[in-house]
Design a protein around this motif. Structure first.
Motif, PDB file in Angstrom:
ATOM      1  N   MET A   1      74.827   1.396  44.092  1.00 34.60           N
ATOM      2  CA  MET A   1      74.236   2.716  44.287  1.00 34.60           C
ATOM      3  C   MET A   1      74.351   3.559  43.022  1.00 34.60           C
ATOM      4  SD  MET A   1      74.958   5.446  47.349  1.00 34.60           S
ATOM      5  CE  MET A   1      74.364   4.251  48.546  1.00 34.60           C
ATOM      6  N   GLU A   2      75.505   3.547  42.399  1.00 33.19           N
ATOM      7  CA  GLU A   2      75.720   4.361  41.199  1.00 33.19           C
ATOM      8  C   GLU A   2      74.795   3.934  40.066  1.00 33.19           C
ATOM      9  OE1 GLU A   2      79.265   5.562  38.018  1.00 33.19           O
ATOM     10  OE2 GLU A   2      79.726   4.290  39.738  1.00 33.19           O
ATOM     11  N   VAL A   3      74.768   2.629  39.794  1.00 30.32           N
ATOM     12  CA  VAL A   3      73.953   2.126  38.679  1.00 30.32           C
ATOM     13  C   VAL A   3      72.461   2.326  38.962  1.00 30.32           C
ATOM     14  CG1 VAL A   3      73.303   0.079  37.362  1.00 30.32           C
ATOM     15  CG2 VAL A   3      75.699   0.450  37.971  1.00 30.32           C
ATOM     16  N   ALA A   4      72.053   1.993  40.176  1.00 28.08           N
ATOM     17  CA  ALA A   4      70.632   2.055  40.519  1.00 28.08           C
ATOM     18  C   ALA A   4      70.104   3.486  40.463  1.00 28.08           C
ATOM     19  CB  ALA A   4      70.398   1.456  41.899  1.00 28.08           C
ATOM     20  N   LEU A   5      70.822   4.416  41.076  1.00 21.56           N
ATOM     21  CA  LEU A   5      70.349   5.798  41.105  1.00 21.56           C
ATOM     22  C   LEU A   5      70.369   6.421  39.713  1.00 21.56           C
ATOM     23  CD1 LEU A   5      71.962   7.048  44.459  1.00 21.56           C
ATOM     24  CD2 LEU A   5      69.603   6.309  44.044  1.00 21.56           C
TER      25      LEU A   5
ATOM     26  N   GLU B   1      64.733   5.075  43.650  1.00 15.59           N
ATOM     27  CA  GLU B   1      64.379   6.090  44.646  1.00 15.59           C
ATOM     28  C   GLU B   1      65.338   6.086  45.826  1.00 15.59           C
ATOM     29  OE1 GLU B   1      60.347   5.230  45.723  1.00 15.59           O
ATOM     30  OE2 GLU B   1      59.538   6.184  43.928  1.00 15.59           O
ATOM     31  N   ASP B   2      65.849   4.910  46.186  1.00 17.34           N
ATOM     32  CA  ASP B   2      66.708   4.830  47.374  1.00 17.34           C
ATOM     33  C   ASP B   2      67.531   3.552  47.315  1.00 17.34           C
ATOM     34  OD1 ASP B   2      67.843   5.548  49.767  1.00 17.34           O
ATOM     35  OD2 ASP B   2      66.014   5.383  50.956  1.00 17.34           O
ATOM     36  N   VAL B   3      68.676   3.580  47.956  1.00 14.01           N
ATOM     37  CA  VAL B   3      69.528   2.401  48.127  1.00 14.01           C
ATOM     38  C   VAL B   3      69.854   2.309  49.617  1.00 14.01           C
ATOM     39  CG1 VAL B   3      71.687   1.247  47.544  1.00 14.01           C
ATOM     40  CG2 VAL B   3      70.503   2.629  45.815  1.00 14.01           C
ATOM     41  N   ILE B   4      69.493   1.202  50.236  1.00 11.60           N
ATOM     42  CA  ILE B   4      69.614   1.034  51.685  1.00 11.60           C
ATOM     43  C   ILE B   4      70.582  -0.119  51.970  1.00 11.60           C
ATOM     44  CG2 ILE B   4      68.378   0.485  53.823  1.00 11.60           C
ATOM     45  CD1 ILE B   4      65.813   1.474  52.350  1.00 11.60           C
ATOM     46  N   THR B   5      71.572   0.144  52.812  1.00  7.59           N
ATOM     47  CA  THR B   5      72.473  -0.917  53.255  1.00  7.59           C
ATOM     48  C   THR B   5      72.022  -1.372  54.631  1.00  7.59           C
ATOM     49  OG1 THR B   5      74.316   0.028  52.006  1.00  7.59           O
ATOM     50  CG2 THR B   5      74.849  -1.580  53.722  1.00  7.59           C
TER      51      THR B   5
ATOM     52  N   GLU C   1      69.542  -3.105  49.669  1.00  2.63           N
ATOM     53  CA  GLU C   1      68.154  -3.069  49.216  1.00  2.63           C
ATOM     54  C   GLU C   1      67.977  -1.843  48.321  1.00  2.63           C
ATOM     55  OE1 GLU C   1      63.663  -2.925  51.225  1.00  2.63           O
ATOM     56  OE2 GLU C   1      65.463  -2.605  52.444  1.00  2.63           O
ATOM     57  N   VAL C   2      67.500  -2.078  47.101  1.00  2.00           N
ATOM     58  CA  VAL C   2      67.231  -0.988  46.163  1.00  2.00           C
ATOM     59  C   VAL C   2      65.725  -0.823  46.039  1.00  2.00           C
ATOM     60  CG1 VAL C   2      67.487  -0.191  43.772  1.00  2.00           C
ATOM     61  CG2 VAL C   2      69.364  -1.437  44.881  1.00  2.00           C
TER      62      VAL C   2
END
Length: 243
Positions: free
Chosen positions: A152-156, A161-165, A172-173
């Motif tokens: 979540m940290e790296v992706a955002l 746009e979103d990180v879904i667990t 899912e990124v």
């Protein structure tokens, strides 16, 4: 953000793609040709071509094959003229289906896609009938057990746009198509390598199918994917095949 379980479907799809490895080169070559024809042969200036070449390398396509098809597309060699056409329709239980094709004969292709759908309990729809149920985006999947906070940290930070667990722990990124490469590169630089990374048409809502309906839907999807002119098949069915 939490989400439903998609991991089993992702793994099932990957397994079937691995079984059809011989067909993947054909599709990748078509994608390289069309991407190069539309945006030129310079990888640095053509993100679509760059992504297609990355996929080709991942599928162990020789560099000579890649270069030859870029040359073919940009006019340095004679080649077939492919046309991109998207078909929309419905499968089992009203599931939405989109079929992206590249063809040198649209009459043949639409006839075959229509035949496959009708033969297997689906039907061809009109243009625009289901596309609104999908979002064009970048999608990266990480296996259950991956460090959620780190992803979540790296992706955002990289522009996701979103990180879904999902319910089963898969992550899912989601990105815009334009930010997909930057987000993927940032994640991989942090040692986070996704199981699946692609620019795709993601279903906004899903339809759960199980038992005989799931088996019929999988057969329909397999037949569409095996059609020679088909590049990608998108759908909103979550299949419980009891495996």
């Amino acid at each position: 953000m939490a989400g439903h379980s998609k991991w089993a479907n992702i793994q099932h799809r990957k397994g079937r793609q691995d079984e059809k490895r011989g067909r993947i080169w054909t599709r990748l070559i078509r994608e390289i040709i069309v991407a190069a024809r539309q945006g030129g042969g310079d990888l640095n200036a053509n993100p679509r071509l760059r992504l297609a070449v990355d996929k080709a390398k991942a599928a162990n396509m020789p560099a000579d094959n890649i270069k030859r098809n870029i040359d073919k597309a940009t006019g340095n060699l004679e080649g077939v003229q492919y046309e991109e056409i998207r078909y929309e329709g419905y499968g089992i239980g009203g599931a939405a289906i989109m079929v992206d094709t590249m063809t040198d004969n649209r009459v043949r292709t639409v006839a075959e896609v229509r035949h496959i759908l009708s033969k297997n309990g689906g039907n061809l729809g009109t243009e625009g009938s289901v596309v609104f149920q999908f979002k064009h985006c970048g999608q990266l999947f990480f296996a259950p057990g991956t460090n959620e906070d780190q992803v979540m940290e790296v992706a955002l930070d990289a522009g996701a746009e979103d990180v879904i667990t999902d319910d089963d722990g898969a992550i899912e990124v989601l990105t815009s198509p334009a930010d997909f490469e930057a987000v993927r590169n940032a994640l991989e630089a942090a040692g986070l390598v996704p199981e699946v990374a692609e620019v795709t048409m993601r279903a906004e809502n899903s339809i759960a199918l199980s038992g005989e309906e799931a088996v019929k839907m999988q057969k329909l999807l397999d037949m569409l994917e095996d059609q020679d002119d088909v590049q990608n098949v998108y759908h909103n069915a979550e299949l419980d095949l009891g495996e």
